[in-house]
Design an enzyme around this catalytic site. Structure first.
Site, PDB file in Angstrom:
ATOM      1  CD  GLU A  36       0.328   0.945   3.203  1.00 18.98           C
ATOM      2  OE1 GLU A  36      -0.106   2.043   2.854  1.00 18.98           O
ATOM      3  OE2 GLU A  36       1.238   0.795   4.050  1.00 18.98           O
ATOM      4  CE  LYS A  50       5.093   0.845   2.319  1.00 24.22           C
ATOM      5  NZ  LYS A  50       3.832   1.417   2.624  1.00 24.22           N
ATOM      6  N   GLY A  65      12.180  20.509   8.857  1.00 27.42           N
ATOM      7  CA  GLY A  65      11.530  20.676  10.153  1.00 27.42           C
ATOM      8  C   GLY A  65      12.201  19.887  11.249  1.00 27.42           C
ATOM      9  CB  CYS A  74       5.392   4.270   7.320  1.00 25.72           C
ATOM     10  SG  CYS A  74       3.674   3.837   7.616  1.00 25.72           S
ATOM     11  CE  LYS A 101       6.223  -0.519   9.976  1.00 30.04           C
ATOM     12  NZ  LYS A 101       6.206  -1.306   8.771  1.00 30.04           N
TER      13      LYS A 101
HETATM   14  C1  UGA Z   1       4.098   7.217   4.445  1.00 32.85           C
HETATM   15  C2  UGA Z   1       4.079   7.323   2.913  1.00 32.85           C
HETATM   16  O1  UGA Z   1       3.931   8.683   2.513  1.00 32.85           O
HETATM   17  C3  UGA Z   1       2.939   6.495   2.321  1.00 32.85           C
HETATM   18  O2  UGA Z   1       3.000   6.512   0.892  1.00 32.85           O
HETATM   19  C4  UGA Z   1       3.082   5.044   2.815  1.00 32.85           C
HETATM   20  O3  UGA Z   1       2.050   4.210   2.310  1.00 32.85           O
HETATM   21  C5  UGA Z   1       3.035   5.047   4.334  1.00 32.85           C
HETATM   22  O4  UGA Z   1       4.130   5.839   4.832  1.00 32.85           O
HETATM   23  C6  UGA Z   1       3.157   3.611   4.798  1.00 32.85           C
HETATM   24  O5  UGA Z   1       4.205   3.006   4.599  1.00 32.85           O
HETATM   25  O6  UGA Z   1       2.163   3.041   5.254  1.00 32.85           O
HETATM   26  P1  UGA Z   1       2.850   8.473   6.447  1.00 32.85           P
HETATM   27  O7  UGA Z   1       3.869   7.853   7.340  1.00 32.85           O
HETATM   28  O8  UGA Z   1       1.408   8.381   6.831  1.00 32.85           O
HETATM   29  O9  UGA Z   1       2.936   7.837   4.959  1.00 32.85           O
HETATM   30  O10 UGA Z   1       3.177  10.026   6.358  1.00 32.85           O
HETATM   31  P2  UGA Z   1       3.902  11.029   5.342  1.00 32.85           P
HETATM   32  O11 UGA Z   1       2.914  12.014   4.894  1.00 32.85           O
HETATM   33  O12 UGA Z   1       4.673  10.330   4.318  1.00 32.85           O
HETATM   34  O13 UGA Z   1       4.896  11.790   6.335  1.00 32.85           O
HETATM   35  C7  UGA Z   1       5.935  11.093   7.012  1.00 32.85           C
HETATM   36  C8  UGA Z   1       6.732  12.044   7.882  1.00 32.85           C
HETATM   37  O14 UGA Z   1       7.533  12.910   7.081  1.00 32.85           O
HETATM   38  C9  UGA Z   1       5.901  12.956   8.766  1.00 32.85           C
HETATM   39  O15 UGA Z   1       6.456  13.004  10.058  1.00 32.85           O
HETATM   40  C10 UGA Z   1       5.983  14.306   8.092  1.00 32.85           C
HETATM   41  O16 UGA Z   1       5.839  15.371   8.987  1.00 32.85           O
HETATM   42  C11 UGA Z   1       7.383  14.248   7.520  1.00 32.85           C
HETATM   43  N1  UGA Z   1       7.592  15.153   6.362  1.00 32.85           N
HETATM   44  C12 UGA Z   1       6.943  14.931   5.194  1.00 32.85           C
HETATM   45  C13 UGA Z   1       8.470  16.207   6.486  1.00 32.85           C
HETATM   46  O17 UGA Z   1       9.082  16.436   7.556  1.00 32.85           O
HETATM   47  N2  UGA Z   1       8.689  17.006   5.404  1.00 32.85           N
HETATM   48  C14 UGA Z   1       8.050  16.811   4.222  1.00 32.85           C
HETATM   49  O18 UGA Z   1       8.315  17.600   3.280  1.00 32.85           O
HETATM   50  C15 UGA Z   1       7.163  15.750   4.123  1.00 32.85           C
END
Ligand code: UGA
Length: 446
Positions: A157, A211, A260, A267, A270
């Site tokens: 996913e 993935k 940040g 995700c 891990k």
């Molecule tokens: C992530 C992936 O984006 C999904 O595609 C994937 O399916 C999912 O993991 C998973 O393996 O199940 P998620 O962990 O929900 O999704 O969140 P993200 O939106 O990817 O953000 C991850 C982290 O990166 C957050 O802490 C966010 O604040 C940080 N981030 C994101 C930044 O610090 N800067 C950015 O520019 C983008």
């Protein structure tokens, strides 16, 4: 709901975390008959009563309509979930063990349950994130258990928390790994998705690595822009302009270039660790992937250092307000949330730490250490010596910052996400420190 009745399937979904529940619910919304199974009776009971166990925008409405339509059910009984099912989606957790490897205990337990109770010819769809070789191993495990009739397909996913429903309904791409016929059958379950996303029918190991590769790329981007931001801090450059300039290169793209306090969630940390672990066990060193984690583990400490500097070098006896508990906005998930690591360090340094989040709660262990949860941001900020923004919830932008400047003990803000309206804050009397950027805001031509 574009599939014809003939294409609709009975599907069991094992595991009702984010991945299983969103996948099962959205497949039911495409017209399939889905039974979700979980070993946690409280969770199943709550779901059957229409309560969603976590915050995910849009999910509750779809659960309600698919349950009312009789296409979504919940049970703690795996045998019952498997009755009449042609497919079983395995979406149980694969947490990191102490060495960083993915722990497949829950997955193997489910596979043994499938071997015991799956109808003949069922296709097992591994949706959990698993190291390469897992799908082939599961296929062997089923064969050794006397079930060579069961096929295994990896369908990873790409759902991000907070946008998971939209990500399911409008995917960038879909990946199905396994024998061509079985992979095609599984791909058909997603046929109702419009507009049609590109389908990749690949082998199991390719699906598994894809993935990990996707998450590792994203994590590495975040760490790299954080490193650039840290350099900006040292030389007085503005990382916000640099993110824009770098992201306008179409080869690079604009997304995931927000620096940040570091990435968190269930995700990225891990999965990057698991990929690096798998490589190490094969004698390979994935230096860039490992560095993404190393940099990330240090990033919250930079925000900590900025907060300490604002406090005159010591947190002892100082009041600190942290806005944001969840690892990112639009979720109540606090797993690996960088703001919590910061809170822990500050409270251990003697600070009185008050946290606020629109929906997430301070975890029990931090409550025990003395971190408190404020009902509103103003309550957290009142009398504080420094305010730190840890999660960029949109509503924090709209706070009455001039009034809050008067309520704060000292109007000093460390914006750990470069998200707040700095010019307005500075005008309102706040002293603001960002990550690789400093007020006044530099402008870029649109
Ligand atoms: C992530 C992936 O984006 C999904 O595609 C994937 O399916 C999912 O993991 C998973 O393996 O199940 P998620 O962990 O929900 O999704 O969140 P993200 O939106 O990817 O953000 C991850 C982290 O990166 C957050 O802490 C966010 O604040 C940080 N981030 C994101 C930044 O610090 N800067 C950015 O520019 C983008």
């Amino acid at each position: 709901m574009n599939s014809s009745e003939a294409d609709l399937a009975h599907i069991a979904v094992v595991g009702t975390g984010y991945v299983g529940l969103v996948t099962g619910t959205c497949l039911a919304d495409l017209g399939h008959h889905v039974t979700c199974n979980d070993v946690n009776p409280q969770r199943i009971e709550a779901l059957a009563a229409g309560q969603v166990p976590f915050y995910e925008p849009g999910l509750e409405a779809i659960i309600q309509r698919t349950v009312s339509a009789g296409r979504l059910r919940f049970t703690t009984d795996l045998r019952q979930a498997l009755q009449g099912a042609a497919f079983a989606i395995v979406a149980v957790g694969t947490p990191s063990d102490a060495a960083g490897a993915a722990d497949l205990t829950a997955l193997h337990k489910v596979v043994d349950g499938l071997a015991a109770a799956a109808p003949k010819g069922l296709v097992a769809i591994i949706r959990s994130t698993v190291p390469p070789g897992t799908g082939d191993g599961v296929q062997r495990r089923l064969r050794d258990a006397g079930r060579p009739d069961l096929q295994v397909v990896n369908a990873p996913e790409f759902l991000a928390e907070g946008t998971a429903v939209k990500d399911f309904q409008e995917p960038d791409r879909l990946v199905f790994g396994g024998d061509a016929k079985a992979a095609q059958e599984v791909a058909k379950l997603w046929e109702g998705i419009r507009p049609v996303a590109k389908r990749h029918l690949v082998d199991r190991a390719t699906a598994e690595v894809a993935k990990y590769a996707a998450n590792t790329f994203l994590a590495a981007r975040v760490s790299l822009i954080n490193e650039v931001a840290n350099l900006c801090d040292a030389v007085g450059a503005d990382v916000r302009a640099i993110s824009a300039i770098v992201g306008e290169d179409t080869r690079i793209g604009a997304k995931f270039l927000r620096p940040g306090i570091g990435y968190g969630g269930s995700c990225f940390p891990k999965d990057v660790q698991a990929l690096a672990f798998t490589a190490r066990s094969l004698g390979l060193n994935l230096a860039v992937a490992e560095a993404a984690e190393t940099t990330n583990n240090a990033q919250w400490q930079r925000v900590h250092a900025k907060a300490l500097k604002a406090l005159g070098g010591s947190a002892q006896g100082k009041a600190v307000a942290i806005l944001g508990i969840a690892f990112k906005p639009e979720t109540d998930d606090t797993r690996y949330a960088p703001g919590l690591r910061l809170a822990k360090a500050l409270v251990e340094g003697g600070a009185k730490v008050r946290m606020h989040d629109p929906i997430a709660k301070v975890p029990h262990d931090l409550v025990q250490q003395g971190v408190t949860q404020s009902n509103g941001p103003d309550q957290a900020i009142a009398g504080s010596d420094v305010v730190v923004l840890a999660t960029e919830w949109k509503q924090y932008n709209a706070l009455d910052w001039p009034a809050l400047a008067k309520k704060a003990g000292r109007p000093v803000l460390v914006d750990g996400r470069n998200a707040l309206p700095w010019e307005a804050l500075v005008k309102a009397g706040w002293s603001v420190e960002g990550i690789g950027a400093h007020p006044p805001r530099l402008t870029v031509t649109p």
